[in-house]
Write an enzyme that holds these catalytic residues in place. Structure first.
Site, short mmCIF file in Angstrom:
data_model
loop_
_atom_site.label_atom_id
_atom_site.label_comp_id
_atom_site.label_asym_id
_atom_site.label_seq_id
_atom_site.Cartn_x
_atom_site.Cartn_y
_atom_site.Cartn_z
N ARG A 36 0.82 -1.21 0.00
CA ARG A 36 0.00 0.00 0.00
C ARG A 36 0.86 1.26 0.00
NH1 ARG A 36 -3.24 0.22 5.25
NH2 ARG A 36 -4.75 -1.08 4.17
N TYR A 37 1.92 1.23 0.79
CA TYR A 37 2.82 2.38 0.88
C TYR A 37 3.97 2.19 -0.10
CZ TYR A 37 0.49 3.39 5.37
OH TYR A 37 -0.43 3.68 6.35
N ARG A 47 7.24 0.03 1.67
CA ARG A 47 7.15 -1.07 2.63
C ARG A 47 5.94 -1.95 2.34
NH1 ARG A 47 5.65 3.80 4.44
NH2 ARG A 47 4.17 4.10 6.14
N CYS A 85 -4.00 -17.70 14.65
CA CYS A 85 -3.53 -16.94 15.81
C CYS A 85 -3.62 -17.84 17.05
CB CYS A 85 -4.38 -15.70 16.04
SG CYS A 85 -4.07 -14.38 14.85
N CYS A 120 -9.02 -12.08 18.65
CA CYS A 120 -9.57 -10.81 19.11
C CYS A 120 -10.90 -10.63 18.41
CB CYS A 120 -8.65 -9.65 18.74
SG CYS A 120 -6.91 -9.92 19.13
N CYS A 179 -11.15 -8.33 15.26
CA CYS A 179 -10.06 -8.54 14.28
C CYS A 179 -10.38 -7.90 12.93
CB CYS A 179 -9.83 -10.03 14.08
SG CYS A 179 -8.50 -10.34 12.88
N ARG A 207 -8.85 -8.55 10.27
CA ARG A 207 -8.70 -9.56 9.22
C ARG A 207 -9.55 -10.79 9.50
NH1 ARG A 207 -3.07 -8.29 9.49
NH2 ARG A 207 -3.20 -6.30 8.43
N ASP A 226 -11.14 -0.49 13.66
CA ASP A 226 -11.58 -0.55 12.27
C ASP A 226 -13.07 -0.91 12.19
OD1 ASP A 226 -9.07 0.07 11.29
OD2 ASP A 226 -8.46 -2.02 11.06
N ASP A 279 -6.99 3.90 10.55
CA ASP A 279 -6.60 3.26 9.30
C ASP A 279 -7.75 3.56 8.34
OD1 ASP A 279 -5.17 1.78 7.47
OD2 ASP A 279 -4.85 0.10 8.84
N LYS A 287 -2.77 4.68 7.25
CA LYS A 287 -2.99 5.17 8.61
C LYS A 287 -2.91 6.69 8.64
CE LYS A 287 -1.04 0.93 10.44
NZ LYS A 287 -0.63 0.34 9.14
C1 LIG Z 1 0.27 -0.54 9.02
C2 LIG Z 1 0.77 -0.92 7.71
C3 LIG Z 1 2.11 -0.75 7.39
C4 LIG Z 1 3.12 -0.16 8.34
O1 LIG Z 1 2.81 1.17 8.65
P1 LIG Z 1 3.77 2.05 9.56
O2 LIG Z 1 3.03 3.34 9.73
O3 LIG Z 1 5.06 2.20 8.81
O4 LIG Z 1 3.97 1.31 10.84
C5 LIG Z 1 2.51 -1.11 6.13
N1 LIG Z 1 1.64 -1.62 5.22
C6 LIG Z 1 0.35 -1.77 5.50
C7 LIG Z 1 -0.56 -2.32 4.46
C8 LIG Z 1 -0.13 -1.44 6.77
O5 LIG Z 1 -1.43 -1.61 7.06
#
Ligand SMILES: *Cc1c(COP(=O)(O)O)cnc(C)c1O
Length: 376
Positions: A120-121, A124, A133, A137, A140, A142, A301, A338, A345
């Protein structure tokens, strides 16, 4: 003055399982195999409310129920509103769908180039390595794919995900999640971490896990050695209430820290669990005593059937305001939402800037409400 929290009142021991040999109790495989999963197993140990009985009746098709003996001991069985109980025991309200709710509230399905890999980002990825798990929870995010309760037949594809990461040089940070990555064997984790750390552009790996909280026995010296060997490996644990900070969790986090694993905590703001200032403050203090830095506090969420656990965002902002300045800065997590649909986020903060472009400078309001001017 509040009494100092010096760990003497932290929960320790075997509680209801006092007769279990120590070697079993300390063994995570024993904890896992002896999880409470059926209504009958719970009813034999506590008086279930009507709402909980209704919850068990329909949990099978939604999200499995499982609680480790270790974690069950943290429930106050005389209190139907116990904050530990609310996190893991289903209630009938889970079958009520409210406006805005969905099965994939943060839009993960739309950003998976490989099944189980959310990109998504820009720099990362989130790598879902299992759908199981140690305990479930009830809120959850997911729930659609963990625990195998639904139609979704999630098959983590480790090799395809590793290939994708190796082929995408912009990915510098890989976050393992699931399900709970610490349910994988040491050998499997050793393999995955080794493969990831061998990719030149992957700078470090993170693990998101609630296992230290649900089953601290899993944090063995052998596991810590695997994490140490592949470091830097960071870990985010998931603790919501100060009562979860037990002597066993303290020891597990100490083993992780001494293996060079920096620890953060991600909490979810939940009604009747941690939606008051004293609880959040005590949680922050206890986490810092365990060398765990509160990282995020999530607005819950909008997962289908979670309305009874959600807290208004406005209240979350007030809670952060009641912490900031009144306690150690390290004890104050970043409150985030989120964003629905996959926006990522978004930080949500109290406002401390009165005027940004005033004639005499930036007008600030401090935690006590006093004004001051920062001249530019
Ligand atoms: C939460 C999340 C991350 C990590 O986010 P940070 O703000 O860097 O901790 C990376 N990818 C996805 C899809 C996430 O939901």
């Amino acid at each position: 003055m509040e009494p100092r929290d010096n760990r003497q009142n932290w929960f320790r021991g075997q509680g209801l399982w006092a007769d279990t040999p120590d070697a079993d109790w300390q063994n995570w495989v024993w904890q896992y195999k002896n999880r409470l999963v059926t209504e009958e197993q719970f009813a034999a140990r506590m008086r279930l409310t009507d709402a909980e009985r209704a919850g068990f009746a329909q949990a099978g098709g939604r999200l499995s129920v499982a609680v480790t003996p270790y974690f069950f001991n943290l429930i106050n069985r005389d209190d139907p509103e116990c904050p530990i109980r609310r996190q893991v025991i289903p209630v009938g309200a889970e079958s009520v769908a409210s406006p805005g709710e969905s099965a994939d509230p943060v839009g993960e399905e739309g950003t998976m180039p490989v099944e189980g890999l959310v990109h998504r980002y820009p720099d990362r990825v989130l790598f879902l390595v299992t759908n199981q798990c140690a305990a479930y929870c009830r809120y959850c995010t997911r729930g659609r794919l963990v625990s195998n309760a639904r139609e979704y037949n999630f098959q983590p594809r480790h090799e395809a995900a590793l290939d994708y990461i190796a082929a995408h040089s912009e990915v510098r940070d890989v976050l393992l999640s699931g399900g709970d990555p610490l349910l994988l064997t040491d050998a499997k984790l050793d393999y995955l971490l080794g493969r990831l750390r061998a990719i030149p552009h992957v700078e470090f790996v993170r693990i998101g896990s609630r296992i230290p909280d649900f089953m601290p026995q899993r944090v063995t010296p052998a596991l810590c050695e695997v994490l140490r060997r592949h470091g830097p490996v960071w870990m985010s644990i998931h603790v919501n209430h100060p009562r979860e900070c037990t002597e066993e969790l303290f020891q597990a986090t100490e083993r992780l820290s001494l293996a060079g694993v920096p620890l953060g905590n991600q909490s979810v703001l939940l009604r009747g669990v941690n939606d008051d200032a004293e609880t959040l403050k005590s949680l922050g203090h206890r986490l810092l005593m365990m060398r765990v830095r509160p990282y995020y506090l999530y607005a819950c969420d909008q997962i289908t059937g979670s309305a009874h656990l959600r807290v208004p965002v406005k209240r979350g902002i007030e809670l952060i305001r009641s912490l900031r300045g009144f306690t150690t800065g390290y004890a104050v997590p970043q409150f985030v939402i989120d964003a629905p649909g996959g926006g990522g986020k978004v930080p949500v903060n109290p406002e401390y800037v009165e005027t940004l472009d005033g004639a005499e400078g930036v007008v600030l309001r401090n935690y006590k409400g006093e004004l001051s001017v920062y001249r530019e």
